[in-house]
Each structure stands twice: as C-alpha cells, then as structure tokens.
Scaffold this active site. Structure first.
Site, mmCIF file in Angstrom:
data_model
loop_
_atom_site.group_PDB
_atom_site.id
_atom_site.type_symbol
_atom_site.label_atom_id
_atom_site.label_comp_id
_atom_site.label_asym_id
_atom_site.label_seq_id
_atom_site.Cartn_x
_atom_site.Cartn_y
_atom_site.Cartn_z
ATOM 1 N N GLN A 133 -50.970 15.422 24.231
ATOM 2 C CA GLN A 133 -50.166 16.500 23.444
ATOM 3 C C GLN A 133 -49.245 16.936 24.959
ATOM 4 O O GLN A 133 -49.966 17.719 25.671
ATOM 5 C CB GLN A 133 -50.548 17.460 22.964
ATOM 6 C CG GLN A 133 -49.485 18.385 22.079
ATOM 7 C CD GLN A 133 -49.773 19.364 21.459
ATOM 8 O OE1 GLN A 133 -50.567 20.345 21.905
ATOM 9 N NE2 GLN A 133 -49.287 19.668 20.199
ATOM 10 N N HIS A 187 -45.326 18.449 21.842
ATOM 11 C CA HIS A 187 -45.523 19.829 21.442
ATOM 12 C C HIS A 187 -44.236 20.531 20.859
ATOM 13 O O HIS A 187 -43.570 21.144 21.544
ATOM 14 C CB HIS A 187 -46.506 20.739 22.240
ATOM 15 C CG HIS A 187 -47.222 21.615 21.466
ATOM 16 N ND1 HIS A 187 -46.933 22.282 20.330
ATOM 17 C CD2 HIS A 187 -48.517 22.280 21.817
ATOM 18 C CE1 HIS A 187 -47.878 23.267 20.142
ATOM 19 N NE2 HIS A 187 -48.639 23.267 20.962
ATOM 20 N N HIS A 213 -45.622 26.127 17.368
ATOM 21 C CA HIS A 213 -46.372 27.422 18.035
ATOM 22 C C HIS A 213 -45.649 28.145 19.030
ATOM 23 O O HIS A 213 -46.293 28.760 19.712
ATOM 24 C CB HIS A 213 -47.894 26.968 18.488
ATOM 25 C CG HIS A 213 -48.725 26.356 17.528
ATOM 26 N ND1 HIS A 213 -49.690 25.422 17.942
ATOM 27 C CD2 HIS A 213 -48.608 26.168 16.032
ATOM 28 C CE1 HIS A 213 -50.306 25.067 16.703
ATOM 29 N NE2 HIS A 213 -49.490 25.508 15.719
ATOM 30 N N TYR A 251 -44.011 27.408 21.548
ATOM 31 C CA TYR A 251 -43.681 26.871 22.745
ATOM 32 C C TYR A 251 -42.012 26.586 22.858
ATOM 33 O O TYR A 251 -41.367 26.675 21.915
ATOM 34 C CB TYR A 251 -44.794 25.897 23.292
ATOM 35 C CG TYR A 251 -46.095 26.592 23.237
ATOM 36 C CD1 TYR A 251 -46.482 27.662 23.830
ATOM 37 C CD2 TYR A 251 -47.012 26.144 22.166
ATOM 38 C CE1 TYR A 251 -47.884 28.184 23.813
ATOM 39 C CE2 TYR A 251 -48.233 26.741 21.978
ATOM 40 C CZ TYR A 251 -48.563 27.544 22.685
ATOM 41 O OH TYR A 251 -49.955 28.218 22.634
ATOM 42 N N ARG A 277 -45.214 17.218 16.819
ATOM 43 C CA ARG A 277 -46.001 18.349 16.268
ATOM 44 C C ARG A 277 -44.996 19.202 15.702
ATOM 45 O O ARG A 277 -44.443 19.692 16.824
ATOM 46 C CB ARG A 277 -47.164 18.662 16.697
ATOM 47 C CG ARG A 277 -47.968 19.574 15.781
ATOM 48 C CD ARG A 277 -49.344 19.896 16.724
ATOM 49 N NE ARG A 277 -50.242 20.041 15.412
ATOM 50 C CZ ARG A 277 -51.336 20.824 15.621
ATOM 51 N NH1 ARG A 277 -51.662 21.785 16.829
ATOM 52 N NH2 ARG A 277 -52.170 21.047 14.637
ATOM 53 N N GLY A 300 -59.024 20.447 13.683
ATOM 54 C CA GLY A 300 -59.396 21.039 15.028
ATOM 55 C C GLY A 300 -60.845 21.402 14.964
ATOM 56 O O GLY A 300 -61.606 20.753 15.743
ATOM 57 N N ARG A 301 -60.983 22.647 14.773
ATOM 58 C CA ARG A 301 -62.190 23.236 14.801
ATOM 59 C C ARG A 301 -63.550 22.200 14.216
ATOM 60 O O ARG A 301 -64.595 22.340 14.864
ATOM 61 C CB ARG A 301 -62.203 24.738 14.158
ATOM 62 C CG ARG A 301 -61.451 25.443 15.208
ATOM 63 C CD ARG A 301 -61.322 27.001 14.322
ATOM 64 N NE ARG A 301 -60.351 26.756 13.233
ATOM 65 C CZ ARG A 301 -59.948 27.831 12.621
ATOM 66 N NH1 ARG A 301 -60.159 29.206 12.851
ATOM 67 N NH2 ARG A 301 -59.313 27.603 11.739
#
Ligand code: 8OZ
Length: 377
Positions: A107, A184, A187, A189, A236, A325-326
């Site tokens: 990414q 990316h 979020h 950014y 994304r 993810g987690r």
C-alpha cells in the site's frame, strides 16, 4: 450500471480467483496494517519478512502503508519504498512471501496533513489540500500521541511532483518484488483529503467541484497504472469513515463519481472500507451496492467481517474479495482456521500493535505450532 453479479457457492471464499494480473489461492485478503516497526532509513525490519511469510496463505497480502517520499511520512517508523535500502529490505519480504506461495502488493501512501513538522525536512509544515489542521493525532516515538501539525496548502506547481512520487515508488515496488501496489485513497491521508470538502477548500483545478476534488486521485491512479500496468494496481477508499477527521458533505455523489472514474482504467481491484474504520459498519448511511454497480472489476470489501459474513458476501457476490485486519494480525493461519471453523486467537495487548519487537508481531500461534508464542515469550 455495470453487469449483474452471479451468485457463487458457499465455499467460494476458499477457492482460487483471478484478480487483475494475480492468480490468488483464495478470496481472503490480509488488509494493510501499520505496525511501526521499520528500522533506520525507514527500511522494513528483518523480521517483517517472517511476519508476512507467516501470513502467506492469505489469497493476497496488502503490505502496510508505505511512504512514496520523505515528505509523505506522518508517523514514526513506517517504511518507505523510494530508496535503494528500502527496496532491498522489501525484497527480503517479497521473496519470503513468494517462497510460501503467496501474493503480495504494497500500500503506497502520502500521509498529507496527517503528519507533523518533526517528520518533515527542516521542520517544515506538512502538506495538504488546504491549510486546515486535521483534528487527529499522530504517534511520535519517545513522545507518544501528539496533535498533527497545521499543514500548508500544496502549491498547484507542486502537484505534478506528488504524482511523480507515487509513480516512482510504484516502479520501485515492482523492483522490490511486489506483485503490484494499492494506492491509499482512504482515512484522511493526502488522496482522501483532496477528495473531501472537509479538508479541501481549494479554488483551483483540484478543489471545489467533485470532478476537481477527484482529480488528484484519478491522476495518481493513471500515472501508476501507466507505470506498472493497471492490472497490478488497486485503490482503497473509505467513503464515510471519520478516520483522521475525514468528512464530506455528500459522500455518495463524490464516491459514485470516483468509482466511475476508476472503472475506466481496468484496475486489479477497488477496496472499500464500509463504515467507520475498525468501528461501526453502519456509522453513516451509504449505499455500497450502488457504488459497486459503477465498477466492472474486482470489488474488495473491508471492515468488521467475520467468517460467516465473508462467506455470505462472496457467495452472494456483494464482494469478490474480503480483507481482514486485526484477524490476520492475531491469526497467521486465518484461512485454515476459517476453513475448519477453528477457534481464533485473541489480539495481544494493544501496546504490541504499533511499534515494538517480535512480541505481538511474529509470535502469534498457529494451529500447526500452537505453543510458538509461549516458547518465545
Ligand atoms: C493506524 C495507525 C497509523 C496509521 C490507516 C495507515 O489508518 C493507517 C494507520 C492506522 O490507514
């Protein structure tokens, strides 16, 4: 409207899929995960290769957000992909994943206004679409969580340089052995900040109308696709996630336009975070099916999916891939566990997520090696 999507079998999550230039062993994806463990020179650490190789049974690994330039940095110890040393470091990672039969993209990000003067050359302000400070924090080693700095607005003349940085990093990513890249665009950014009117108040060709705010993302995508082939590029997006103070007055219209624009490139995939990242999936009203209808290619869904939700999403064809993810942090063999409905490991202490060493990184047990963590801790 694009073509309707045919339903699949209940086992399709675990079956091979062709995605752009990639031949994936299954439809489960390891989401990009910031772990703040890069070494000096922002080179991925030696044990990053072990961490990613442990997770190579994912159909696709999306390696953690990685800077396209020095200016792009916003956190401590996040890796880059623009120097020879960084490329050599990533080569050990991609070799290790490929040796295990995996597929891995990286990414690429520019953190934009989610940064701090301490990461910028000569302590300058970070850059954003406009000089509006995000109400969010970054992490600085030794200082902990601190407010991000007020950015300065990128000059119109600087924008080609940012696009060139993404293009250059993408070419270096392939040199490092990655199978492709994910841009990316989420979020808060830089690319997401340009999209959203909560951060972008420019009056030039990159601000104002939806067409103008989408311009940077689409130009970066085009440049990177030209450099490495569109079938090796994913993007994304997080239409409504409030991560890092990201917000827009009309996300549905904005993202309908963005996805229609992305559809023209023949990308490997689009990756959408549904709802609030790591939080409520119904955080804000949004019609993801309407978004997906505007895209002819592979659709990757993310955020809070469990085993049954993922099986249902793939079988019902609301998504072609699902990222986790987690669950992939805590379960290197998540694919095998889902296949057999095996119990899942819990996440280790939250202090192990960002920064630190092997603990909470390479020492999660697998079903084949259930005592690995105990032996090493
Ligand atoms: C958590 C901490 C730092 C960065 C993102 C890359 O939200 C991140 C990130 C997540 O996409």
């Amino acid at each position: 409207m694009n073509k309707p999507h045919a339903p699949r079998s209940a086992t399709a999550l675990f079956e091979r899929a062709t995605v752009g230039a990639f031949d994936l062993t299954n439809r489960m994806v390891m989401a990009p995960l910031t772990r703040n463990r890069a070494g000096p020179g922002l080179v991925p650490s030696a044990f990053a290769a072990e961490y990613y190789a442990q997770r190579a049974s994912a159909g696709l690994i999306i390696a953690e957000a990685t800077q396209v330039s020095a200016q792009a940095q916003g956190y401590s110890d996040t890796p880059g992909c623009y120097t020879d040393e960084q490329v050599a470091g990533w080569r050990t990672v991609t070799d290790a994943v490929h040796a295990e039969g995996g597929t891995i993209v990286v990414q690429l990000w520019h953190t934009g206004r989610v940064s701090h003067t301490s990461f910028q050359k000569d302590g300058q302000a970070p850059v954003g679409p406009s000089a509006i400070r995000a109400k969010t924090k970054t992490f600085i080693a030794g200082q902990g969580f601190v407010d991000v700095s007020t950015p300065r607005a990128l000059d119109l003349k600087e924008i080609p340089g940012v696009i060139a940085d993404f293009r250059y990093a993408a070419s270096r990513a392939l040199e490092a052995g990655f199978d492709g890249v994910e841009l990316h665009g989420a979020h808060g950014y830089l690319l997401d900040a340009f999209l959203k009117d909560g951060a972008n108040q420019r009056t030039d060709a990159y601000g104002g109308s939806i067409e103008n705010r989408a311009r940077l993302l689409l130009e970066v995508t085009k440049a990177v696709a030209t450099e490495i082939g569109a079938d090796r590029v994913g993007v994304r997006l997080s239409p409504v996630s409030p991560a890092n103070d990201s917000h827009d007055s009309d996300p549905q219209s904005l993202f309908n336009h963005v996805v229609e624009g992305l559809d023209l490139f023949g990308l490997a995939y689009v990756h959408v975070v549904e709802g609030a990242t790591g939080g409520a999936r119904d955080f804000a009203p949004f019609d993801y099916a309407a978004l997906r209808d505007r895209f002819d290619g592979v659709w990757m869904a993310n955020n809070g999916y469990d085993r049954q939700m993922a099986i249902d999403a793939i079988a019902g064809a609301s998504a072609d891939l699902v990222s986790f993810g987690r669950l992939f942090i805590a379960n290197p063999d998540l694919v095998a566990r889902f296949k057999t409905s095996a119990p899942l490991n819990p996440l280790m202490a939250s202090e192990t997520l960002y920064g630190g060493g092997a603990h909470g990184y390479t020492d999660y047990p697998t079903m084949a090696s259930p005592t690995a963590a105990l032996a090493e801790s």
